[in-house]
Design a protein around this motif. Structure first.
Motif, mmCIF file in Angstrom:
data_model
loop_
_atom_site.group_PDB
_atom_site.id
_atom_site.type_symbol
_atom_site.label_atom_id
_atom_site.label_comp_id
_atom_site.label_asym_id
_atom_site.label_seq_id
_atom_site.Cartn_x
_atom_site.Cartn_y
_atom_site.Cartn_z
ATOM 1 N N THR A 14 0.867 -1.176 0.000
ATOM 2 C CA THR A 14 0.000 0.000 0.000
ATOM 3 C C THR A 14 0.903 1.225 0.000
ATOM 4 O O THR A 14 2.134 1.115 -0.018
ATOM 5 N N ASP A 48 -3.107 -1.427 -2.775
ATOM 6 C CA ASP A 48 -3.937 -0.362 -3.324
ATOM 7 C C ASP A 48 -3.256 0.141 -4.588
ATOM 8 O O ASP A 48 -2.348 -0.519 -5.115
ATOM 9 N N SER A 49 -3.655 1.287 -5.081
ATOM 10 C CA SER A 49 -3.090 1.793 -6.329
ATOM 11 C C SER A 49 -1.593 2.076 -6.223
ATOM 12 O O SER A 49 -0.911 2.192 -7.236
ATOM 13 N N LEU A 52 0.500 -0.292 -8.266
ATOM 14 C CA LEU A 52 0.683 0.082 -9.670
ATOM 15 C C LEU A 52 1.733 1.172 -9.812
ATOM 16 O O LEU A 52 2.539 1.148 -10.747
ATOM 17 N N SER A 53 1.742 2.114 -8.894
ATOM 18 C CA SER A 53 2.743 3.178 -8.935
ATOM 19 C C SER A 53 4.154 2.608 -8.835
ATOM 20 O O SER A 53 5.060 3.045 -9.554
ATOM 21 N N ARG A 77 -7.732 -8.490 -8.715
ATOM 22 C CA ARG A 77 -8.032 -7.095 -8.368
ATOM 23 C C ARG A 77 -6.977 -6.139 -8.905
ATOM 24 O O ARG A 77 -7.296 -5.034 -9.325
ATOM 25 N N LEU A 78 -5.716 -6.561 -8.921
ATOM 26 C CA LEU A 78 -4.655 -5.709 -9.468
ATOM 27 C C LEU A 78 -4.809 -5.576 -10.979
ATOM 28 O O LEU A 78 -4.644 -4.492 -11.536
ATOM 29 N N LEU A 81 -7.593 -3.178 -11.581
ATOM 30 C CA LEU A 81 -7.159 -1.809 -11.292
ATOM 31 C C LEU A 81 -6.284 -1.276 -12.424
ATOM 32 O O LEU A 81 -6.448 -0.133 -12.865
ATOM 33 N N ALA A 82 -5.375 -2.094 -12.924
ATOM 34 C CA ALA A 82 -4.508 -1.688 -14.032
ATOM 35 C C ALA A 82 -5.326 -1.406 -15.283
ATOM 36 O O ALA A 82 -5.050 -0.457 -16.025
ATOM 37 N N TYR A 85 -7.160 1.977 -14.876
ATOM 38 C CA TYR A 85 -6.260 3.113 -15.092
ATOM 39 C C TYR A 85 -5.631 3.114 -16.485
ATOM 40 O O TYR A 85 -4.918 4.054 -16.837
ATOM 41 N N ARG A 88 -2.288 -1.476 -17.980
ATOM 42 C CA ARG A 88 -1.972 -2.916 -18.037
ATOM 43 C C ARG A 88 -0.947 -3.212 -19.118
ATOM 44 O O ARG A 88 0.017 -3.921 -18.903
#
Length: 94
Positions: A14, A48-49, A52-53, A77-78, A81-82, A85, A88
């Motif tokens: 996170t 969480d996001s 991805l960061s 879930r990842l 999320l990708a 945004y 991916r």
């Protein structure tokens, strides 16, 4: 065929853990010379996001060294999320 190095993400990633995780992975990446780095996201359970960061920043750093990144073991879930945004496709080699 190009050589590949593999690194694993932690179970928890996170905003709180993002900086330390990025530092750990960056240190490990500095030690390898392989053309493609595989980051295994299969261990992620709490994220969480920021996850991805971290992946996108690793991608940026690897690209600056002429290397590629590929993420494996995507938790659903990842991956969702990708996709949400629109990043991916940035985390797989061309």
């Amino acid at each position: 065929m190009a050589a590949t190095a593999t690194f694993a993400l932690p179970q928890r990633l996170t905003l709180t853990e993002a900086g330390a995780t990025l530092d750990r992975l960056t240190g490990a990446l500095a030690q390898q010379t392989d053309a493609t780095v595989v980051v295994d996201a299969g261990s992620l359970e709490v994220f969480d996001s920021a996850a991805l960061s971290v992946l996108l920043e690793l991608r940026r750093r690897l690209l600056s060294q002429g290397k590629a990144i590929r993420v494996s073991g995507w938790p659903r879930r990842l991956e969702d999320l990708a996709g949400l945004y629109g990043v991916r496709e940035l985390l797989e080699p061309a």
